[in-house]
Each structure stands twice: as structure tokens, then as C-alpha cells.
Design an enzyme around this catalytic site. Structure first.
Site, PDB file in Angstrom:
ATOM      1  N   LYS A  11       0.780  -1.102  -0.206  1.00  0.00           N
ATOM      2  CA  LYS A  11       0.023  -0.230  -0.049  1.00  0.00           C
ATOM      3  C   LYS A  11       0.884   1.068   0.290  1.00  0.00           C
ATOM      4  O   LYS A  11       2.067   1.438   0.342  1.00  0.00           O
ATOM      5  CB  LYS A  11      -0.951  -0.068   1.120  1.00  0.00           C
ATOM      6  CG  LYS A  11      -1.904  -1.017   1.301  1.00  0.00           C
ATOM      7  CD  LYS A  11      -2.954  -0.998   2.154  1.00  0.00           C
ATOM      8  CE  LYS A  11      -4.093  -2.123   2.432  1.00  0.00           C
ATOM      9  NZ  LYS A  11      -5.118  -1.708   3.166  1.00  0.00           N
ATOM     10  N   PHE A  59     -15.359   3.718   7.067  1.00  0.00           N
ATOM     11  CA  PHE A  59     -14.179   3.893   6.777  1.00  0.00           C
ATOM     12  C   PHE A  59     -13.862   4.037   5.057  1.00  0.00           C
ATOM     13  O   PHE A  59     -12.708   4.148   4.615  1.00  0.00           O
ATOM     14  CB  PHE A  59     -13.080   2.995   7.170  1.00  0.00           C
ATOM     15  CG  PHE A  59     -13.289   1.728   6.798  1.00  0.00           C
ATOM     16  CD1 PHE A  59     -12.823   1.055   5.654  1.00  0.00           C
ATOM     17  CD2 PHE A  59     -13.952   0.997   7.800  1.00  0.00           C
ATOM     18  CE1 PHE A  59     -12.904  -0.334   5.541  1.00  0.00           C
ATOM     19  CE2 PHE A  59     -14.108  -0.458   7.627  1.00  0.00           C
ATOM     20  CZ  PHE A  59     -13.499  -1.066   6.094  1.00  0.00           C
ATOM     21  N   ARG A  87      -2.339 -14.025   3.789  1.00  0.00           N
ATOM     22  CA  ARG A  87      -3.040 -13.652   4.961  1.00  0.00           C
ATOM     23  C   ARG A  87      -2.345 -13.705   6.451  1.00  0.00           C
ATOM     24  O   ARG A  87      -1.992 -12.758   7.165  1.00  0.00           O
ATOM     25  CB  ARG A  87      -4.495 -13.736   5.072  1.00  0.00           C
ATOM     26  CG  ARG A  87      -5.173 -13.009   3.883  1.00  0.00           C
ATOM     27  CD  ARG A  87      -6.562 -12.952   4.026  1.00  0.00           C
ATOM     28  NE  ARG A  87      -7.051 -12.334   5.225  1.00  0.00           N
ATOM     29  CZ  ARG A  87      -7.450 -10.990   5.001  1.00  0.00           C
ATOM     30  NH1 ARG A  87      -7.584 -10.253   3.795  1.00  0.00           N
ATOM     31  NH2 ARG A  87      -8.023 -10.258   6.163  1.00  0.00           N
ATOM     32  N   THR A  93      -5.685  -7.109  10.556  1.00  0.00           N
ATOM     33  CA  THR A  93      -5.868  -5.899   9.769  1.00  0.00           C
ATOM     34  C   THR A  93      -5.323  -4.677  10.566  1.00  0.00           C
ATOM     35  O   THR A  93      -4.682  -3.618  10.208  1.00  0.00           O
ATOM     36  CB  THR A  93      -7.407  -5.812   9.660  1.00  0.00           C
ATOM     37  OG1 THR A  93      -8.200  -6.721   9.020  1.00  0.00           O
ATOM     38  CG2 THR A  93      -7.632  -4.438   8.765  1.00  0.00           C
ATOM     39  N   ARG A 104       2.294  -6.478   8.612  1.00  0.00           N
ATOM     40  CA  ARG A 104       1.523  -5.312   8.935  1.00  0.00           C
ATOM     41  C   ARG A 104       2.048  -4.728  10.295  1.00  0.00           C
ATOM     42  O   ARG A 104       1.878  -3.627  10.517  1.00  0.00           O
ATOM     43  CB  ARG A 104       0.068  -5.502   9.011  1.00  0.00           C
ATOM     44  CG  ARG A 104      -0.621  -5.663   7.655  1.00  0.00           C
ATOM     45  CD  ARG A 104      -2.069  -6.267   7.905  1.00  0.00           C
ATOM     46  NE  ARG A 104      -2.858  -5.868   6.584  1.00  0.00           N
ATOM     47  CZ  ARG A 104      -3.972  -6.495   6.355  1.00  0.00           C
ATOM     48  NH1 ARG A 104      -4.443  -7.147   7.094  1.00  0.00           N
ATOM     49  NH2 ARG A 104      -4.505  -5.973   5.203  1.00  0.00           N
ATOM     50  N   ASN A 114      -2.006   0.273   6.752  1.00  0.00           N
ATOM     51  CA  ASN A 114      -1.713  -1.172   7.186  1.00  0.00           C
ATOM     52  C   ASN A 114      -0.687  -1.797   6.228  1.00  0.00           C
ATOM     53  O   ASN A 114      -0.585  -2.906   6.343  1.00  0.00           O
ATOM     54  CB  ASN A 114      -2.732  -1.966   7.851  1.00  0.00           C
ATOM     55  CG  ASN A 114      -3.682  -2.313   6.824  1.00  0.00           C
ATOM     56  OD1 ASN A 114      -3.430  -1.905   5.768  1.00  0.00           O
ATOM     57  ND2 ASN A 114      -4.750  -3.018   7.137  1.00  0.00           N
ATOM     58  N   HIS A 117      -2.173  -5.475   1.404  1.00  0.00           N
ATOM     59  CA  HIS A 117      -3.463  -5.957   1.222  1.00  0.00           C
ATOM     60  C   HIS A 117      -3.427  -7.537   0.890  1.00  0.00           C
ATOM     61  O   HIS A 117      -2.563  -7.810   0.210  1.00  0.00           O
ATOM     62  CB  HIS A 117      -4.127  -5.299   0.047  1.00  0.00           C
ATOM     63  CG  HIS A 117      -5.383  -5.898  -0.308  1.00  0.00           C
ATOM     64  ND1 HIS A 117      -6.537  -5.778   0.112  1.00  0.00           N
ATOM     65  CD2 HIS A 117      -5.571  -6.763  -1.693  1.00  0.00           C
ATOM     66  CE1 HIS A 117      -7.382  -6.677  -0.548  1.00  0.00           C
ATOM     67  NE2 HIS A 117      -6.899  -7.241  -1.519  1.00  0.00           N
TER      68      HIS A 117
HETATM   69  P1  ADP Z   1      -8.369  -6.778   5.350  1.00  0.00           P
HETATM   70  O1  ADP Z   1      -7.350  -5.815   4.654  1.00  0.00           O
HETATM   71  O2  ADP Z   1      -7.587  -7.262   6.482  1.00  0.00           O
HETATM   72  O3  ADP Z   1      -9.042  -7.851   4.613  1.00  0.00           O
HETATM   73  P2  ADP Z   1     -10.835  -5.398   5.508  1.00  0.00           P
HETATM   74  O4  ADP Z   1     -11.206  -5.999   4.438  1.00  0.00           O
HETATM   75  O5  ADP Z   1     -11.879  -5.496   6.673  1.00  0.00           O
HETATM   76  O6  ADP Z   1      -9.382  -5.807   6.054  1.00  0.00           O
HETATM   77  O7  ADP Z   1     -10.834  -3.613   5.165  1.00  0.00           O
HETATM   78  C1  ADP Z   1     -10.170  -3.314   4.258  1.00  0.00           C
HETATM   79  C2  ADP Z   1      -9.191  -2.333   4.435  1.00  0.00           C
HETATM   80  O8  ADP Z   1      -9.894  -1.070   5.020  1.00  0.00           O
HETATM   81  C3  ADP Z   1      -8.239  -2.598   5.588  1.00  0.00           C
HETATM   82  O9  ADP Z   1      -6.734  -3.137   5.046  1.00  0.00           O
HETATM   83  C4  ADP Z   1      -7.707  -1.031   5.987  1.00  0.00           C
HETATM   84  O10 ADP Z   1      -6.917  -0.439   5.211  1.00  0.00           O
HETATM   85  C5  ADP Z   1      -9.194  -0.439   5.788  1.00  0.00           C
HETATM   86  N1  ADP Z   1      -9.976  -0.238   7.279  1.00  0.00           N
HETATM   87  C6  ADP Z   1     -10.553  -1.623   7.710  1.00  0.00           C
HETATM   88  N2  ADP Z   1     -11.149  -1.053   8.835  1.00  0.00           N
HETATM   89  C7  ADP Z   1     -10.865   0.062   9.091  1.00  0.00           C
HETATM   90  C8  ADP Z   1     -11.095   0.794  10.188  1.00  0.00           C
HETATM   91  N3  ADP Z   1     -11.777   0.710  11.149  1.00  0.00           N
HETATM   92  N4  ADP Z   1     -10.710   2.212   9.910  1.00  0.00           N
HETATM   93  C9  ADP Z   1     -10.084   2.629   8.864  1.00  0.00           C
HETATM   94  N5  ADP Z   1      -9.600   1.781   7.763  1.00  0.00           N
HETATM   95  C10 ADP Z   1      -9.992   0.486   8.075  1.00  0.00           C
HETATM   96 MG    MG Z   2     -10.494  -7.640   3.101  1.00  0.00          MG
END
Ligand code: ADP
Ligand code: MG
Length: 139
Positions: A11, A59, A87, A93, A104, A114, A117
Site C-alpha cells: 500500500k 471508513f 494473510r 488488519t 503489517r 496497514n 492488502h
Molecule cells: P483486510 O485488509 O484485513 O481484509 P478489511 O477487508 O476489513 O481488512 O478492510 C479493508 C481495508 O480497509 C483494511 O486493510 C484497512 O486498510 C481499511 N480499514 C479496515 N477497517 C478500518 C477501520 N476501522 N478504519 C479505517 N480503515 C479501516
Molecule cells: Mg479484506
């Protein structure tokens, strides 16, 4: 176990901070093969299309603004059970909840910024790979 592909992003926060190299090193050290890789600067609309499933989340605006703020590196990775394996290497996350070896935790700033992805299932991996790589580019 079966050989599988997943889709990964380094990212904008991690690219800007100069962490592309260490993240690619960790990918290869952990047995992933990088099948495709390129650097792209997403438009806001392209980020919104990619994260379409999250359009109702609070978000979404912050996320798509961040993802279109600077270039990122997109990749197709191959390994046995690549989706889960990638993952597992990224960690949770929220970087603060990760362990020291998680990417991360090592390179992420916050739950939003973070560092990486990864696809979460075979159907999302298929969508995400095709979103960034045409069949003519695939190796
Ligand atoms: P992951 O990337 O672990 O699969 P999600 O699919 O739930 O997580 O969310 C996608 C992306 O959105 C996250 O990697 C993060 O960059 C962002 N994100 C998720 N939850 C939040 C939050 N509570 N506040 C801000 N950004 C968030
Ligand atoms: Mg996701």
C-alpha cells in the site's frame, strides 16, 4: 495442499516509507513466487471500484483517499494455499494486534494505513487479479 494464486498490494504508506524492498524479500523468503508485479497510482474512482464491497462502511472515504494518495505495488503471488498463507504473513488488519513477524506489524502505521492488502477468498482473488492484470499480461 494445492498450488494457488492470491492478489497482494504493497500500500501507499509502505511504498512511500521505502518498505517495498523488505516486503518483497519477505514474500520470497516465505516461499511465494511473484507471478506478476507492477507499480500503479490509482485514481479515486479506481480505488472505489477495487474496494466496492466496503462502500457502505464508515471508513470507505478514508480508505479510498489513502489508496489513491500515492503509488502502490500490485502483485499476483503463487504458493500452496497462497490466499491463507499470505494473510498469515500479513497478520491482522490492525497492525497493533499482530506479532513481530507479521508484515503489517513490521511496516503498518494504523488500522487504515496497514502496509499490505491480501485477497480473502478464491472469488475475491479472481476479481482482484483481473482488476489489475489483463490476461495478456499474465505470466
Ligand atoms: P483486510 O485488509 O484485513 O481484509 P478489511 O477487508 O476489513 O481488512 O478492510 C479493508 C481495508 O480497509 C483494511 O486493510 C484497512 O486498510 C481499511 N480499514 C479496515 N477497517 C478500518 C477501520 N476501522 N478504519 C479505517 N480503515 C479501516
Ligand atoms: Mg479484506
Amino acid at each position: 495442499m494445492a498450488i494457488e494464486e492470491t492478489f497482494a498490494i504493497i500500500k501507499p504508506d509502505a511504498v512511500k516509507a521505502g518498505h517495498t524492498g523488505p516486503i518483497i524479500a519477505a514474500i520470497e523468503e516465505n516461499g511465494f513466487r511473484i507471478k506478476n508485479m507492477k507499480k500503479v497510482h490509482l485514481t479515486r474512482a479506481q480505488a472505489e471500484g477495487f474496494y466496492y464491497v466496503h462502500r457502505e462502511r464508515g471508513f470507505f472515504g478514508e480508505l479510498t483517499e489513502f489508496m489513491s494518495s500515492a503509488p502502490c505495488v500490485v502483485m499476483i503471488l503463487e504458493k500452496d494455499n497462497a490466499i491463507l498463507a499470505w494473510r498469515d504473513l500479513m497478520g491482522p488488519t490492525n497492525p497493533a494486534q499482530g506479532e513481530p513477524h507479521h508484515l503489517r506489524k513490521r511496516f503498518g502505521q494504523s488500522i487504515g494505513e496497514n502496509a499490505t492488502h491480501g485477497s480473502d477468498a478464491p472469488d475475491t482473488a479472481a476479481f482482484e487479479k483481473a482488476y489489475f492484470f489483463s490476461c495478456f499480461e499474465r505470466i
